[in-house]
Design an enzyme around this catalytic site. Sequence first.
Site, mmCIF file in Angstrom:
data_model
loop_
_atom_site.group_PDB
_atom_site.id
_atom_site.type_symbol
_atom_site.label_atom_id
_atom_site.label_comp_id
_atom_site.label_asym_id
_atom_site.label_seq_id
_atom_site.Cartn_x
_atom_site.Cartn_y
_atom_site.Cartn_z
ATOM 1 N N ASN A 109 -0.547 -11.549 -18.299
ATOM 2 C CA ASN A 109 0.556 -10.583 -18.259
ATOM 3 C C ASN A 109 0.409 -9.498 -19.322
ATOM 4 O OD1 ASN A 109 1.417 -12.254 -16.285
ATOM 5 N ND2 ASN A 109 3.199 -13.077 -17.393
ATOM 6 N N HIS A 155 11.214 36.196 -1.051
ATOM 7 C CA HIS A 155 11.596 35.861 0.337
ATOM 8 C C HIS A 155 10.483 36.209 1.324
ATOM 9 C CE1 HIS A 155 15.726 35.743 -1.330
ATOM 10 N NE2 HIS A 155 15.346 36.836 -1.954
ATOM 11 N N SER A 276 -14.060 25.727 13.790
ATOM 12 C CA SER A 276 -13.318 25.042 14.848
ATOM 13 C C SER A 276 -14.329 24.494 15.838
ATOM 14 C CB SER A 276 -12.375 26.024 15.532
ATOM 15 O OG SER A 276 -12.101 25.595 16.851
ATOM 16 N N LYS A 282 -13.477 31.060 14.669
ATOM 17 C CA LYS A 282 -12.575 30.550 13.639
ATOM 18 C C LYS A 282 -13.266 30.147 12.346
ATOM 19 C CE LYS A 282 -8.770 28.736 14.740
ATOM 20 N NZ LYS A 282 -7.420 29.055 14.326
ATOM 21 N N GLU A 289 -5.371 23.359 3.305
ATOM 22 C CA GLU A 289 -4.323 22.614 4.022
ATOM 23 C C GLU A 289 -4.274 21.160 3.572
ATOM 24 O OE1 GLU A 289 -4.222 25.089 8.223
ATOM 25 O OE2 GLU A 289 -5.730 23.558 7.913
ATOM 26 N N TYR A 316 7.680 -10.439 -16.547
ATOM 27 C CA TYR A 316 6.640 -10.185 -15.552
ATOM 28 C C TYR A 316 7.058 -10.750 -14.199
ATOM 29 C CZ TYR A 316 2.289 -9.957 -12.999
ATOM 30 O OH TYR A 316 1.353 -9.673 -12.042
ATOM 31 N N LYS A 324 -1.085 -0.821 -9.155
ATOM 32 C CA LYS A 324 -2.454 -0.320 -9.317
ATOM 33 C C LYS A 324 -2.965 0.533 -8.165
ATOM 34 C CE LYS A 324 -3.373 -4.279 -11.118
ATOM 35 N NZ LYS A 324 -2.128 -4.453 -11.903
HETATM 36 N N1 ARG Z 1 -3.275 -9.442 -10.866
HETATM 37 C C1 ARG Z 1 -2.116 -9.445 -11.678
HETATM 38 C C2 ARG Z 1 -1.498 -8.052 -11.704
HETATM 39 O O1 ARG Z 1 -2.143 -7.132 -11.389
HETATM 40 C C3 ARG Z 1 -2.447 -9.837 -13.078
HETATM 41 C C4 ARG Z 1 -1.400 -10.641 -13.773
HETATM 42 C C5 ARG Z 1 -1.169 -11.911 -13.082
HETATM 43 N N2 ARG Z 1 -0.216 -12.679 -13.727
HETATM 44 C C6 ARG Z 1 0.318 -13.760 -13.127
HETATM 45 N N3 ARG Z 1 1.169 -14.384 -13.777
HETATM 46 N N4 ARG Z 1 -0.020 -14.095 -11.893
HETATM 47 O O2 ARG Z 1 -0.332 -7.884 -12.035
#
Ligand code: ARG
Length: 456
Positions: A109, A155, A276, A282, A289, A316, A324
């Site tokens: 954690n 505008h 195109s 084109k 875009e 946690y 992520k």
């Molecule tokens: N893979 C977990 C995350 O990205 C890491 C921490 C995991 N901790 C746990 N108590 N399972 O958050």
Amino acid sequence: MSHIRGRFQKDAAEAVVKYTSSLPFDWRMYRQDIRGSIAHANMLAKQNIISTTEAKILVDGLKAIEEEIKNNEFNIKPELEDIHMAIESRLTETVGAVAGKLHTARSRNDQVALDTRMFTRDAIREIQSAIRLLQKALVEQANKNVNVLMPGYTHMQPAQPVLLAHHLLAYFEMLQRDYTRFEDAFKRTDVMPLGSGALAGAAYDLDREFVAKELEFSTVTQNSLDAVSDRDFVIEYLSCASLCMMHISRMAEELVLWSSAEFSFIEIDDSYATPSSIMPQKKNPDVAELGRGKAGRVYGRLMGLLTTMKGLPLSYNRDLQEDKEALFDAHDTLLNSLDVFAGMAITLIFNSNSMSRSLGQGYILATDVADYLVKKALPFREAHAITGRLVNHAISIGKTLEQLTLEDYQQFSLLFGKDIRDISTERSASSKNVIGGTSPSQVAQQLERAGRLIMQ
Ligand code: ARG
């Protein structure tokens, strides 16, 4: 997951392993993970929690694993939960039982909080360099086209003449705010969480400040419960990224518009446009875009994580693992967008003829006519109304303001003299000589300042 056998009688279901593993994406933090582990091992030795010999074995082992991963020789086992487990399990294979000492006084954690902060710090620095490159491209184009005048719009209607360089520098300013916003976010990211343990801290005499110094953090977190559950820094990154993508998207919209046959203010380089598959004539601004479209994707990441975090109790919770992909995807999207837009900006060709043709339409000097009357002591509101009537008249007889005779002018006010014919787009621009205005001398100063900023 035999390493945690003890409490469990059964392995996780196959679908669960897949569902819960973050390894397919969090392997990207391997450098940060290894660097963090090395600092932790060294600190454990310094505090006599493990021996110096043990620390050296761990550190050498970790460095070797880093090489393996770099050289693509690392066999990622999908059954492992995350990059932290994957590296530790490999370390057990390479150095044996002593590997089990690395996780002393540490939890995944606080480990994952550390890695994510380190990754975000690196991400911010990468983005800042990419912002600078796009800013440089804008400054270079502004310098190259420093005398070009164009219609400025409000505008989407022609409003007043401005320098093209002034318009380009408007984007420079947006990017400058992005740059400094990321710098602010960096300060709150740059706080070291290791030593927070699973949630309560650690029952060892740790030197958290030593770890912070090793890893170049400015300071350490002050509440372990908060430290393992805080992802504000990721959300801040995503907010800054969203704003920056919004700026890219606005620039993209103008590139699309300006490259249209109707405007033809710019020619996008062939290497930044697409053909195109059906219409041979084109040349499409797809790249612009996509930059416009990808803003939505980054906003989505921000909204997604904000929603994930909402209502999470301390400390946690596994929900946090959702941070992520949001971070990585937004980072890749923003970085690629900045890179591509810098390349596109630097290769743009500006068509000053089209710009000056557009300047001749739309009665863009009407405000200058009103200002002329104000200088003859007329209140601005009256001058505004007289000029409005004059423009109306010009439109009805199909003439531009420049094509009207002095007599035409004098039908609307006797304050008009011969010198009304002196109004011009150039004079209009150079009269806006206030700080931040579009006069050539002001723009020259803005360019000088921009040139200085991008050197930092
Ligand atoms: N893979 C977990 C995350 O990205 C890491 C921490 C995991 N901790 C746990 N108590 N399972 O958050």
